[in-house]
Write a protein that holds these residues in place. Structure first.
Motif, PDB file in Angstrom:
ATOM      1  N   THR A   1       0.657  -1.112  -0.554  1.00 21.65           N
ATOM      2  CA  THR A   1       0.397  -0.106   0.068  1.00 21.65           C
ATOM      3  C   THR A   1       1.087   0.775  -0.536  1.00 21.65           C
ATOM      4  OG1 THR A   1      -0.210  -0.308   2.902  1.00 21.65           O
ATOM      5  CG2 THR A   1      -1.570  -0.757   1.164  1.00 21.65           C
ATOM      6  N   SER A   2       0.475   2.572  -0.514  1.00 16.71           N
ATOM      7  CA  SER A   2       1.247   3.258  -0.660  1.00 16.71           C
ATOM      8  C   SER A   2       1.276   4.316   0.736  1.00 16.71           C
ATOM      9  CB  SER A   2       1.076   4.115  -1.689  1.00 16.71           C
ATOM     10  OG  SER A   2      -0.278   4.784  -1.357  1.00 16.71           O
ATOM     11  N   CYS A   3       2.203   5.065   0.698  1.00 11.90           N
ATOM     12  CA  CYS A   3       2.009   5.769   1.639  1.00 11.90           C
ATOM     13  C   CYS A   3       0.055   6.987   1.264  1.00 11.90           C
ATOM     14  CB  CYS A   3       3.420   6.788   1.256  1.00 11.90           C
ATOM     15  SG  CYS A   3       2.936   8.575   2.738  1.00 11.90           S
ATOM     16  N   GLY A   4       0.625   7.449   0.300  1.00 10.82           N
ATOM     17  CA  GLY A   4      -0.691   8.171  -0.015  1.00 10.82           C
ATOM     18  C   GLY A   4      -1.754   8.120   0.024  1.00 10.82           C
ATOM     19  N   ALA A   5      -2.151   6.073  -0.244  1.00 16.36           N
ATOM     20  CA  ALA A   5      -3.403   5.516  -0.241  1.00 16.36           C
ATOM     21  C   ALA A   5      -3.563   5.448   1.392  1.00 16.36           C
ATOM     22  CB  ALA A   5      -3.229   3.884  -0.852  1.00 16.36           C
ATOM     23  N   SER A   6      -2.370   5.247   2.385  1.00 13.57           N
ATOM     24  CA  SER A   6      -3.125   4.972   3.454  1.00 13.57           C
ATOM     25  C   SER A   6      -2.617   6.646   4.458  1.00 13.57           C
ATOM     26  CB  SER A   6      -1.663   4.429   3.922  1.00 13.57           C
ATOM     27  OG  SER A   6      -1.407   2.833   3.721  1.00 13.57           O
ATOM     28  N   GLY A   7      -2.271   7.343   4.281  1.00 14.58           N
ATOM     29  CA  GLY A   7      -2.400   8.407   4.244  1.00 14.58           C
ATOM     30  C   GLY A   7      -3.908   8.842   4.370  1.00 14.58           C
ATOM     31  N   ALA A   8      -4.285   9.216   3.399  1.00 13.64           N
ATOM     32  CA  ALA A   8      -5.847   9.600   3.036  1.00 13.64           C
ATOM     33  C   ALA A   8      -6.939   8.373   3.677  1.00 13.64           C
ATOM     34  CB  ALA A   8      -6.153   9.274   1.426  1.00 13.64           C
ATOM     35  N   LEU A   9      -6.506   6.983   3.686  1.00 14.19           N
ATOM     36  CA  LEU A   9      -7.904   6.701   4.247  1.00 14.19           C
ATOM     37  C   LEU A   9      -7.457   6.787   5.349  1.00 14.19           C
ATOM     38  CD1 LEU A   9      -9.874   4.135   4.882  1.00 14.19           C
ATOM     39  CD2 LEU A   9      -8.085   2.530   4.749  1.00 14.19           C
ATOM     40  N   TYR A  10      -6.099   6.619   7.336  1.00 13.41           N
ATOM     41  CA  TYR A  10      -5.951   7.190   7.873  1.00 13.41           C
ATOM     42  C   TYR A  10      -7.038   8.783   8.088  1.00 13.41           C
ATOM     43  CZ  TYR A  10      -4.207   9.641  11.874  1.00 13.41           C
ATOM     44  OH  TYR A  10      -3.387   9.614  13.297  1.00 13.41           O
ATOM     45  N   THR A  11      -7.124  10.028   7.000  1.00  6.94           N
ATOM     46  CA  THR A  11      -7.472  11.385   7.089  1.00  6.94           C
ATOM     47  C   THR A  11      -8.901  10.886   6.713  1.00  6.94           C
ATOM     48  OG1 THR A  11      -5.506  11.956   5.766  1.00  6.94           O
ATOM     49  CG2 THR A  11      -8.069  13.278   6.232  1.00  6.94           C
ATOM     50  N   LEU A  12      -9.610   9.543   6.010  1.00  2.78           N
ATOM     51  CA  LEU A  12     -11.391   9.519   6.342  1.00  2.78           C
ATOM     52  C   LEU A  12     -11.187   9.153   6.993  1.00  2.78           C
ATOM     53  CD1 LEU A  12     -13.672   9.606   4.133  1.00  2.78           C
ATOM     54  CD2 LEU A  12     -12.661   6.795   3.650  1.00  2.78           C
ATOM     55  N   ILE A  13     -10.587   7.957   8.016  1.00  5.02           N
ATOM     56  CA  ILE A  13     -11.376   7.565   9.303  1.00  5.02           C
ATOM     57  C   ILE A  13     -11.503   8.272  10.553  1.00  5.02           C
ATOM     58  CG2 ILE A  13     -10.691   6.077  11.286  1.00  5.02           C
ATOM     59  CD1 ILE A  13      -9.247   3.732   8.482  1.00  5.02           C
ATOM     60  N   MET A  14     -10.693   9.559  10.130  1.00  6.92           N
ATOM     61  CA  MET A  14     -10.477  10.758  11.304  1.00  6.92           C
ATOM     62  C   MET A  14     -11.979  11.456  11.163  1.00  6.92           C
ATOM     63  SD  MET A  14      -7.389  13.449  12.162  1.00  6.92           S
ATOM     64  CE  MET A  14      -7.533  14.134  10.225  1.00  6.92           C
ATOM     65  N   PHE A  15     -11.813  11.963   9.833  1.00 14.52           N
ATOM     66  CA  PHE A  15     -13.288  12.989   9.260  1.00 14.52           C
ATOM     67  C   PHE A  15     -14.525  12.462   9.921  1.00 14.52           C
ATOM     68  CE2 PHE A  15     -10.647  14.871   7.495  1.00 14.52           C
ATOM     69  CZ  PHE A  15     -10.230  16.797   7.250  1.00 14.52           C
TER      70      PHE A  15
ATOM     71  N   THR B   1     -14.794   9.552  11.908  1.00 12.39           N
ATOM     72  CA  THR B   1     -15.128   8.557  13.200  1.00 12.39           C
ATOM     73  C   THR B   1     -14.403   9.546  14.565  1.00 12.39           C
ATOM     74  OG1 THR B   1     -13.157   7.691  13.548  1.00 12.39           O
ATOM     75  CG2 THR B   1     -15.407   6.168  12.288  1.00 12.39           C
ATOM     76  N   GLY B   2     -13.725  10.957  14.152  1.00 10.97           N
ATOM     77  CA  GLY B   2     -12.620  11.523  14.624  1.00 10.97           C
ATOM     78  C   GLY B   2     -12.289  10.405  16.410  1.00 10.97           C
ATOM     79  N   CYS B   3     -12.080   8.902  14.953  1.00 19.61           N
ATOM     80  CA  CYS B   3     -11.004   7.637  16.284  1.00 19.61           C
ATOM     81  C   CYS B   3      -9.944   7.581  15.290  1.00 19.61           C
ATOM     82  CB  CYS B   3     -11.811   7.580  17.068  1.00 19.61           C
ATOM     83  SG  CYS B   3     -12.467   7.294  18.301  1.00 19.61           S
ATOM     84  N   PRO B   4      -9.001   7.859  14.604  1.00 18.99           N
ATOM     85  CA  PRO B   4      -8.448   7.364  13.163  1.00 18.99           C
ATOM     86  C   PRO B   4      -6.884   6.509  13.869  1.00 18.99           C
ATOM     87  CG  PRO B   4      -6.440   9.353  13.786  1.00 18.99           C
ATOM     88  CD  PRO B   4      -8.660   9.338  14.362  1.00 18.99           C
ATOM     89  N   MET B   5      -6.733   6.593  15.413  1.00 20.60           N
ATOM     90  CA  MET B   5      -6.380   5.728  15.700  1.00 20.60           C
ATOM     91  C   MET B   5      -6.103   3.830  16.244  1.00 20.60           C
ATOM     92  SD  MET B   5      -8.488   7.477  18.162  1.00 20.60           S
ATOM     93  CE  MET B   5      -7.502   9.179  18.515  1.00 20.60           C
ATOM     94  N   LEU B   6      -7.708   4.171  15.437  1.00 16.98           N
ATOM     95  CA  LEU B   6      -9.028   3.094  15.887  1.00 16.98           C
ATOM     96  C   LEU B   6      -7.676   2.129  14.586  1.00 16.98           C
ATOM     97  CD1 LEU B   6     -12.637   3.779  16.222  1.00 16.98           C
ATOM     98  CD2 LEU B   6     -10.888   2.454  18.218  1.00 16.98           C
ATOM     99  N   TYR B   7      -7.803   3.233  13.532  1.00 22.31           N
ATOM    100  CA  TYR B   7      -6.562   2.531  12.565  1.00 22.31           C
ATOM    101  C   TYR B   7      -4.778   2.295  13.180  1.00 22.31           C
ATOM    102  CZ  TYR B   7      -5.169   2.036   7.702  1.00 22.31           C
ATOM    103  OH  TYR B   7      -5.420   1.858   6.376  1.00 22.31           O
ATOM    104  N   SER B   8      -4.789   2.761  13.393  1.00 26.61           N
ATOM    105  CA  SER B   8      -2.798   3.782  13.745  1.00 26.61           C
ATOM    106  C   SER B   8      -2.187   2.463  14.824  1.00 26.61           C
ATOM    107  CB  SER B   8      -2.818   4.559  13.705  1.00 26.61           C
ATOM    108  OG  SER B   8      -3.410   5.355  14.897  1.00 26.61           O
ATOM    109  N   CYS B   9      -3.505   1.832  15.670  1.00 22.95           N
ATOM    110  CA  CYS B   9      -2.818   1.039  16.177  1.00 22.95           C
ATOM    111  C   CYS B   9      -2.846  -0.546  15.302  1.00 22.95           C
ATOM    112  CB  CYS B   9      -3.951   1.031  18.114  1.00 22.95           C
ATOM    113  SG  CYS B   9      -5.335  -0.086  17.028  1.00 22.95           S
ATOM    114  N   PHE B  10      -3.110  -0.862  14.664  1.00 22.75           N
ATOM    115  CA  PHE B  10      -3.207  -1.871  13.580  1.00 22.75           C
ATOM    116  C   PHE B  10      -1.921  -2.276  13.081  1.00 22.75           C
ATOM    117  CE2 PHE B  10      -8.043  -1.729  14.225  1.00 22.75           C
ATOM    118  CZ  PHE B  10      -7.628  -3.142  15.224  1.00 22.75           C
ATOM    119  N   TYR B  11      -1.725  -1.345  13.060  1.00 23.42           N
ATOM    120  CA  TYR B  11      -0.092  -0.665  12.348  1.00 23.42           C
ATOM    121  C   TYR B  11       0.735  -1.039  13.664  1.00 23.42           C
ATOM    122  CZ  TYR B  11      -1.501  -0.398   7.604  1.00 23.42           C
ATOM    123  OH  TYR B  11      -2.019  -0.912   6.059  1.00 23.42           O
TER     124      TYR B  11
END
Length: 147
Positions: free
Chosen positions: A52-66, A68-78
């Motif tokens: 996965t690219s940096c851009g795709a992962s960063g975009a998904l992180y941003t989408l989850i942040m907007f 749910t307001g909780c992007p850490m639900l995604y980042s903790c898996f990494y």
């Protein structure tokens, strides 16, 4: 925690940098604080070995942040993925707890761990492999059942 490492037969290693040592690398700390999607995307690209690219992962992180307001639900898996790849001390609940308590410190620690292991997350997976072809070696397959 022991059961996670029983199959490898190795004791888990300590992280090369402390969780609260984020201020010793102000550039990464500031990026993780003000644009965590960038730092996360760079970590995810290395952890996923370029699948996965940096851009795709960063975009998904941003989408989850907007959404749910909780992007850490995604980042903790990494964090969990990195910990398992490098046999680092910790556990799944601790990974999520660290990201929920201080996303900036967690992302900075993960970024610096990769740097200390010879990666430059800012240039991406493929550039790291070009710099050091040994990084692209096939993963070790554990012995399992056979015919």
């Amino acid at each position: 925690m022991q059961s996670n490492y029983a199959s490898s037969g190795q004791q888990p290693q300590e992280w090369s940098v402390g969780f609260c040592d984020c201020f010793s690398d102000m550039k990464t700390c500031c990026t993780a604080c003000w644009c965590p999607c960038i730092t996360f995307g760079q970590i995810a690209e290395i952890a996923d070995k370029g699948s996965t690219s940096c851009g795709a992962s960063g975009a998904l992180y941003t989408l989850i942040m907007f959404i749910t307001g909780c992007p850490m639900l995604y980042s903790c898996f990494y964090r969990n993925k990195l910990r398992k790849q490098y046999n680092l001390v910790g556990g799944g609940c601790g990974d999520c707890f660290r990201h929920c308590c201080c996303e900036t410190c967690a992302l900075t620690q993960e970024y610096r761990e990769l740097k200390n292991r010879g990666f430059d997350p800012s240039i991406g997976w493929h550039a790291n492999v070009e710099r050091n072809p040994g990084l692209a070696m096939a993963p070790v397959v554990e012995k399992g059942m056979s015919k």
